[in-house]
Design a protein around this motif. Structure first.
Motif, mmCIF file in Angstrom:
data_model
loop_
_atom_site.group_PDB
_atom_site.id
_atom_site.type_symbol
_atom_site.label_atom_id
_atom_site.label_comp_id
_atom_site.label_asym_id
_atom_site.label_seq_id
_atom_site.Cartn_x
_atom_site.Cartn_y
_atom_site.Cartn_z
ATOM 1 N N GLU A 1 0.806 -1.221 0.000
ATOM 2 C CA GLU A 1 0.000 0.000 0.000
ATOM 3 C C GLU A 1 0.841 1.274 0.000
ATOM 4 O O GLU A 1 0.642 2.172 0.819
ATOM 5 N N THR B 1 2.482 7.513 1.986
ATOM 6 C CA THR B 1 2.363 6.576 3.107
ATOM 7 C C THR B 1 2.635 5.167 2.614
ATOM 8 O O THR B 1 2.512 4.872 1.420
ATOM 9 N N TRP B 2 3.000 4.293 3.553
ATOM 10 C CA TRP B 2 3.171 2.880 3.225
ATOM 11 C C TRP B 2 2.891 2.043 4.454
ATOM 12 O O TRP B 2 2.933 2.528 5.578
ATOM 13 N N SER B 3 2.569 0.785 4.196
ATOM 14 C CA SER B 3 2.235 -0.155 5.261
ATOM 15 C C SER B 3 3.073 -1.407 5.108
ATOM 16 O O SER B 3 3.752 -1.592 4.090
ATOM 17 N N LYS C 1 2.849 -5.804 5.800
ATOM 18 C CA LYS C 1 1.953 -6.919 6.062
ATOM 19 C C LYS C 1 2.662 -7.887 6.989
ATOM 20 O O LYS C 1 3.724 -8.420 6.663
ATOM 21 N N HIS D 1 -2.172 -9.257 8.810
ATOM 22 C CA HIS D 1 -2.549 -7.895 9.179
ATOM 23 C C HIS D 1 -1.720 -6.871 8.414
ATOM 24 O O HIS D 1 -0.512 -7.021 8.283
ATOM 25 N N ILE D 2 -2.391 -5.825 7.956
ATOM 26 C CA ILE D 2 -1.703 -4.722 7.306
ATOM 27 C C ILE D 2 -1.587 -3.603 8.338
ATOM 28 O O ILE D 2 -2.582 -3.147 8.896
ATOM 29 N N ILE D 3 -0.346 -3.181 8.588
ATOM 30 C CA ILE D 3 -0.082 -2.193 9.623
ATOM 31 C C ILE D 3 0.549 -0.950 8.984
ATOM 32 O O ILE D 3 1.596 -1.047 8.329
ATOM 33 N N PRO D 4 -0.091 0.225 9.155
ATOM 34 C CA PRO D 4 0.522 1.455 8.642
ATOM 35 C C PRO D 4 1.900 1.640 9.284
ATOM 36 O O PRO D 4 2.045 1.497 10.500
ATOM 37 N N LEU D 5 2.902 1.939 8.471
ATOM 38 C CA LEU D 5 4.252 2.015 9.014
ATOM 39 C C LEU D 5 4.906 3.370 8.804
ATOM 40 O O LEU D 5 5.488 3.919 9.717
ATOM 41 N N SER E 1 5.369 7.398 6.756
ATOM 42 C CA SER E 1 4.746 8.571 6.169
ATOM 43 C C SER E 1 5.831 9.588 5.834
ATOM 44 O O SER E 1 6.756 9.788 6.622
#
Length: 131
Positions: free
Chosen positions: A36, A78-80, A82, A86-90, A92
């Motif tokens: 993402e 932004t990027w996330s 996995k 679970h996809i976790i925002p990481l 910015s």
């Protein structure tokens, strides 16, 4: 002005975005687990916005900064990751629009008292040669 979300820049369809992010989009997309990667790019600033900011802040923006804002009035990436399922925002990365740009003034709060200058270092070298 409406912000537009760019699709993940697979190979970066917009070369200027690749330059703006210093190639980090490609690095993130090729990193295992990263997902993402999105960029919200703003439309270019107008010249009068830059002039207004310069007048308001009584300073002249460097040409490269002006050119940046004439290309895009800021962006947000932004990027996330996995992990398991679970996809976790990481992460910015953002560059503010001109309306949110703040002039920084040199403050003694951030400088050391009696901090040496390059001239001081040159004097020390000269003194060593005299001994």
């Amino acid at each position: 002005m409406e912000e537009k979300a760019s699709p993940p820049p697979q190979g970066c369809s917009k070369p200027h975005l690749e330059k703006l992010t210093l190639g980090i989009t490609r690095i993130l997309e090729s990193s295992p687990g990263v997902t993402e990667v999105t960029i919200i790019e703003k439309p270019p600033a107008e010249r009068h916005m830059i002039s207004s900011w310069e007048q308001k802040n009584n300073c002249v923006m460097p040409e490269d900064v002006k050119n940046f804002y004439l290309m895009t009035n800021g962006f947000h990436m932004t990027w996330s990751v996995k992990l398991d399922e679970h996809i976790i925002p990481l992460g910015s990365m953002a560059i503010n629009s001109i309306s949110k740009l703040t002039q920084l003034t040199q403050s003694s709060m951030y400088s050391l008292p009696n901090a040496p200058t390059l001239a001081d270092l040159e004097d020390d070298t000269h003194e060593d040669n005299l001994q």
